[in-house]
Structures are given as structure tokens and as C-alpha cells.
Design an enzyme around this catalytic site. Structure first.
Site, mmCIF file in Angstrom:
data_model
loop_
_atom_site.group_PDB
_atom_site.id
_atom_site.type_symbol
_atom_site.label_atom_id
_atom_site.label_comp_id
_atom_site.label_asym_id
_atom_site.label_seq_id
_atom_site.Cartn_x
_atom_site.Cartn_y
_atom_site.Cartn_z
ATOM 1 N N ALA A 43 0.726 -1.237 -0.131
ATOM 2 C CA ALA A 43 0.074 0.140 -0.040
ATOM 3 C C ALA A 43 0.930 1.193 0.100
ATOM 4 O O ALA A 43 0.658 2.197 0.752
ATOM 5 C CB ALA A 43 -0.804 -0.059 1.133
ATOM 6 N N GLY A 44 1.823 1.162 -0.644
ATOM 7 C CA GLY A 44 2.658 2.203 -0.971
ATOM 8 C C GLY A 44 2.283 3.248 -2.098
ATOM 9 O O GLY A 44 1.115 3.485 -2.375
ATOM 10 N N VAL A 66 2.857 3.059 -5.467
ATOM 11 C CA VAL A 66 2.363 2.508 -6.799
ATOM 12 C C VAL A 66 0.994 1.629 -6.356
ATOM 13 O O VAL A 66 0.077 1.730 -6.909
ATOM 14 C CB VAL A 66 3.297 1.594 -7.302
ATOM 15 C CG1 VAL A 66 2.709 0.738 -8.361
ATOM 16 C CG2 VAL A 66 4.545 2.406 -7.769
ATOM 17 N N GLY A 67 1.074 0.958 -5.239
ATOM 18 C CA GLY A 67 -0.279 0.034 -4.756
ATOM 19 C C GLY A 67 -1.417 1.086 -4.444
ATOM 20 O O GLY A 67 -2.381 0.766 -4.943
ATOM 21 N N ARG A 125 13.385 2.906 -5.617
ATOM 22 C CA ARG A 125 14.473 3.806 -5.886
ATOM 23 C C ARG A 125 14.812 5.061 -5.503
ATOM 24 O O ARG A 125 13.554 5.691 -5.127
ATOM 25 C CB ARG A 125 14.875 3.732 -7.420
ATOM 26 C CG ARG A 125 15.510 2.457 -7.978
ATOM 27 C CD ARG A 125 15.969 2.720 -9.196
ATOM 28 N NE ARG A 125 15.279 3.133 -10.376
ATOM 29 C CZ ARG A 125 15.496 3.838 -11.590
ATOM 30 N NH1 ARG A 125 16.922 3.748 -11.796
ATOM 31 N NH2 ARG A 125 14.792 4.084 -12.396
ATOM 32 N N ASN A 144 14.546 -7.066 -1.935
ATOM 33 C CA ASN A 144 13.030 -7.252 -2.672
ATOM 34 C C ASN A 144 12.765 -8.627 -2.806
ATOM 35 O O ASN A 144 11.519 -9.076 -3.028
ATOM 36 C CB ASN A 144 12.945 -6.336 -3.948
ATOM 37 C CG ASN A 144 12.564 -4.891 -3.366
ATOM 38 O OD1 ASN A 144 12.438 -4.671 -2.200
ATOM 39 N ND2 ASN A 144 12.630 -4.090 -4.333
ATOM 40 N N ASN A 163 10.511 -4.019 -8.438
ATOM 41 C CA ASN A 163 11.814 -3.774 -9.070
ATOM 42 C C ASN A 163 13.047 -4.547 -8.439
ATOM 43 O O ASN A 163 13.001 -4.944 -7.156
ATOM 44 C CB ASN A 163 12.326 -2.410 -9.390
ATOM 45 C CG ASN A 163 11.730 -1.713 -10.656
ATOM 46 O OD1 ASN A 163 11.941 -2.444 -11.587
ATOM 47 N ND2 ASN A 163 11.747 -0.500 -10.537
ATOM 48 N N ARG A 195 5.557 6.178 -21.762
ATOM 49 C CA ARG A 195 6.485 7.349 -21.664
ATOM 50 C C ARG A 195 7.084 7.398 -23.111
ATOM 51 O O ARG A 195 6.942 8.584 -23.658
ATOM 52 C CB ARG A 195 7.808 6.807 -20.751
ATOM 53 C CG ARG A 195 7.583 6.607 -19.229
ATOM 54 C CD ARG A 195 8.670 6.187 -18.655
ATOM 55 N NE ARG A 195 8.342 6.554 -17.111
ATOM 56 C CZ ARG A 195 8.837 5.653 -16.125
ATOM 57 N NH1 ARG A 195 9.466 4.813 -16.074
ATOM 58 N NH2 ARG A 195 8.378 5.916 -15.075
ATOM 59 N N HIS A 246 13.441 -3.710 -18.298
ATOM 60 C CA HIS A 246 13.323 -2.614 -17.532
ATOM 61 C C HIS A 246 14.562 -1.966 -17.146
ATOM 62 O O HIS A 246 14.654 -2.014 -16.037
ATOM 63 C CB HIS A 246 12.052 -2.848 -16.664
ATOM 64 C CG HIS A 246 11.377 -1.551 -16.349
ATOM 65 N ND1 HIS A 246 11.036 -0.661 -16.758
ATOM 66 C CD2 HIS A 246 11.379 -1.292 -14.708
ATOM 67 C CE1 HIS A 246 10.555 0.537 -15.938
ATOM 68 N NE2 HIS A 246 10.872 -0.034 -14.933
#
Ligand code: TXD
Length: 312
Positions: A13-14, A16-17, A86, A99, A124, A155, A179
Site C-alpha cells: 500500500a505504498g 504504486v499500490g 529507488r 526485494n 523492481n 513514456r 526494464h
């Protein structure tokens, strides 16, 4: 197909989540959305906040925050965003050791509670993390897929549209491979309204755009300093989840397990795939030029180094 009886879990739940959960509600991709994290209070608070956008979004389902995998039981799709992000000066590889441990633990819990799920991996370094999930889960290759190409292509399309002064959605472009800085934004196949961009932009301008795409994540980290991109990454994960949940059969660049396609075997790598209710239903293989093959081989070598570092 409607979104009723569709369950989506987002682990982590950071930044991105949370973005993914927000887009999931805005796009109404599931009837049950569960946000999971290890930090007590964070998923609960964020889920509550997001659930209160329901009246404005016209969303009829539930949004639950939890630290327990029991609440995730029988999810159709699970997105993994758990892990470190990062900071300036860090490469995606710097995140690897920590990770791997997080992603292993998360995967074991998903397998236990949602044995039939399609897993979309975002953490990542993505090409090694998706391999970790594949190995630890024991799931068939079609039900494990990594998100990176959708973001890298978005992008690339954005930068091309800006250079051309046209609507971004009319730009079609594919980014293949790892990536990372060795990713392969294909210029030969990029087009706008069906017209090849190579006929519209100079070689120098295209080279500049390709370079900016390859370092696009780092450009954002340099600005933010405390973390990495999150708004569009969250949407890209939902774009993939939606194609699975609604069996849309979108053709999207994703990290998929290769067994001979493009002459590559035994690694996850960004390639165009058909995403449907079974997950990766097909890899869309097509002939590459010698130059493209060589560039893709660089990606393969970099991914193999990452995978070796996972110790799996
Ligand atoms: O294109 C892509 N694939 C990516 C990948 C684009 C953007 C970000 N990308 C990667 O996603 C990034 O490099 C990170 O590895 C992940 C998540 O990035 P985010 O920016 O969301 O990181 P945060 O904000 O630090 O959030 C991570 C959350 C945080 O709330 C932790 O408490 C949680 O993960 N966490 C866990 N949740 C569940 N279970 C465990 N074990 C756990 N450990 C940490």
C-alpha cells in the site's frame, strides 16, 4: 463482460499500490478490491480514503485495507507492488536482495489463499522479481506476468506525441526487453495515426527520444529524491489487470516467460503479449532486424545477471 464477482488484490500500500487501487476504483475493474501491507493502519487508512471516492466515481464495489491475506482469498488477479523503491543514485539492481525476500514471502501467501490467480508483478528489478514469483509460486507461466513495458511504452508514446505535436493516444509504439537502460524502444514500428514516425522525425530527434525513454524512470527519481514514479505505474498495472479481469485480449508489452520465442529461452523479458482471462494467452512473435536482435540480446544478458543474483 461486467466487473461483478471479480476480485482484485494489490499487495503493497505504498505509492504504486495506492495509485493502482485508486485507478481500479476509477475504472471499476473489480467488485472487490483489497489493499494489503505489512504496516498496520496504512492499508486500512488508504483503502478507507479510496473507498470514499466511490460516490464520485460511480463505483459499486468494496475497497478493503488489510494486513491479513485471509481477506485476499480467491482473488482473480493479484498485483505485487511490495518492496523498496529507488532513491537518487540507486539502480534497480540495488533493490534486488531485499526485494527478493519480500516478494518470496508475498508469493507464498498469495499461492496459499488465491491458487488460481493471475499475478502481475510490479516490484523492481522487475525482470528478476517476476522470475522469483514464477519459481516460488509454481504457477504455470501464463499466470505470472511483469509490468514494465506498458509504462515504458507510455513514456515513449508521450515523448513522441510531444515532439510531433499530436494527441498521445494516436501514437502507437512498442518497448521491448529489460526494464532498464538496455530496454529497446523500437523506432521502426512506432507510428502516429498509422504513419511511421521515422518518416516524420529526424534520426537525431528519434535518438534523443529513445534515450529519454530508456532513462525515463531515473529522470523522475532525480526530481522526487525520496522515491520513484507511481501515478502512471499504478495505472499501467490496472491496464493489465483490466485486460485479464474483462478478458479483453489486449496486446500489451509485458514481461513474459520465453521458451524459444524471439530465439530466447528461460527468462522473463518484455515482449508483446495477448492478455486475457488466462493471463498471458499468447506471445506475439514477429521478425526482428539483426540490429534489434543484437539489442534484445543485451537485455537477455542483463536479465540473466539479475536472475543469477536472486540465488534461485
Ligand atoms: O515499471 C515498474 N515495474 C515500476 C516498478 C514502476 C514504478 C515502481 N516500481 C517498483 O515498485 C519500485 O521500484 C518498488 O520496488 C515497487 C513499489 O514502489 P513504491 O513507490 O510503491 O514503493 P513504496 O511507496 O516504498 O511502497 C512499498 C510498500 C510499502 O508500503 C511497504 O510497507 C510495503 O511495500 N511492503 C510490504 N507489503 C506487504 N508485504 C511485505 N512483505 C512488504 N514489505 C514492504
Amino acid at each position: 463482460m461486467s466487473s461483478h464477482n471479480r476480485k482484485l488484490t494489490i499487495v503493497g500500500a505504498g505509492a504504486v499500490g495506492t495509485s493502482a487501487a485508486h485507478w481500479a476504483v476509477a475504472r471499476k475493474v473489480a467488485s472487490e478490491i483489497v489493499l494489503v501491507d505489512v504496516v498496520e493502519g496504512i492499508p486500512q487508512g488508504k483503502a478507507l480514503d479510496i473507498s470514499q471516492s466511490a460516490p464520485l466515481c460511480g463505483y459499486h464495489g468494496s475497497v478493503i485495507g488489510s494486513c491479513s491475506y485471509e481477506d485476499t482469498a480467491n482473488s482473480d488477479v493479484v498485483i505485487i507492488t511490495a518492496g523498496l523503491a529507488r532513491k537518487p543514485g540507486m539502480s534497480r539492481e540495488d533493490l534486488l536482495a531485499k526485494n527478493v525476500q519480500i516478494v518470496k514471502e508475498v508469493t507464498e501467501n498469495i499461492v496459499k489463499h488465491s491458487p488460481d490467480a493471475v499475478i502481475v508483478v510490479v516490484t523492481n528489478p522487475i525482470d528478476a522479481m517476476v522470475y522469483t514469483v514464477f519459481k516460488v509460486s509454481g504457477f504455470p507461466k501464463n499466470r505470472v506476468v511483469g509490468m514494465a513495458g506498458v509504462l515504458d511504452s507510455a513514456r515513449y508514446r508521450t515523448f513522441l506525441a510531444q515532439a510531433l505535436g499530436v494527441a498521445p493516444k494516436d501514437v502507437t509504439a512498442l518497448v521491448m526487453g529489460i526494464h532498464g537502460d538496455n530496454m529497446l524502444p523500437l523506432t521502426r514500428l512506432a507510428s502516429v495515426g498509422g504513419v511511421p514516425v521515422e518518416d516524420l522525425l529526424s534520426k537525431e530527434e528519434l535518438e534523443r527520444i529513445v534515450k529519454r525513454t530508456q532513462t525515463g524512470g531515473g529522470e523522475i527519481v532525480q526530481h522526487l529524491k525520496t522515491g520513484s514514479a507511481f501515478t502512471t505505474p499504478g495505472l499501467c498495472a490496472i491496464e493489465m489487470a483490466q485486460s485479464v479481469l474483462f478478458d479483453e485480449k489486449r496486446v500489451l508489452p509485458c514481461a513474459a516467460y520465453l521458451e524459444g520465442e524471439f530465439g530466447i529461452s528461460g527468462v522473463f523479458l518484455g515482449v508483446p503479449v495477448v492478455l486475457g482471462s488466462k493471463g498471458v494467452e499468447r506471445i506475439v512473435e514477429f521478425p526482428l532486424t539483426d540490429e534489434e536482435k543484437e539489442a534484445l540480446q543485451k537485455s537477455v544478458e542483463a536479465v540473466k545477471r539479475q536472475v543469477a543474483a536472486t540465488g534461485l
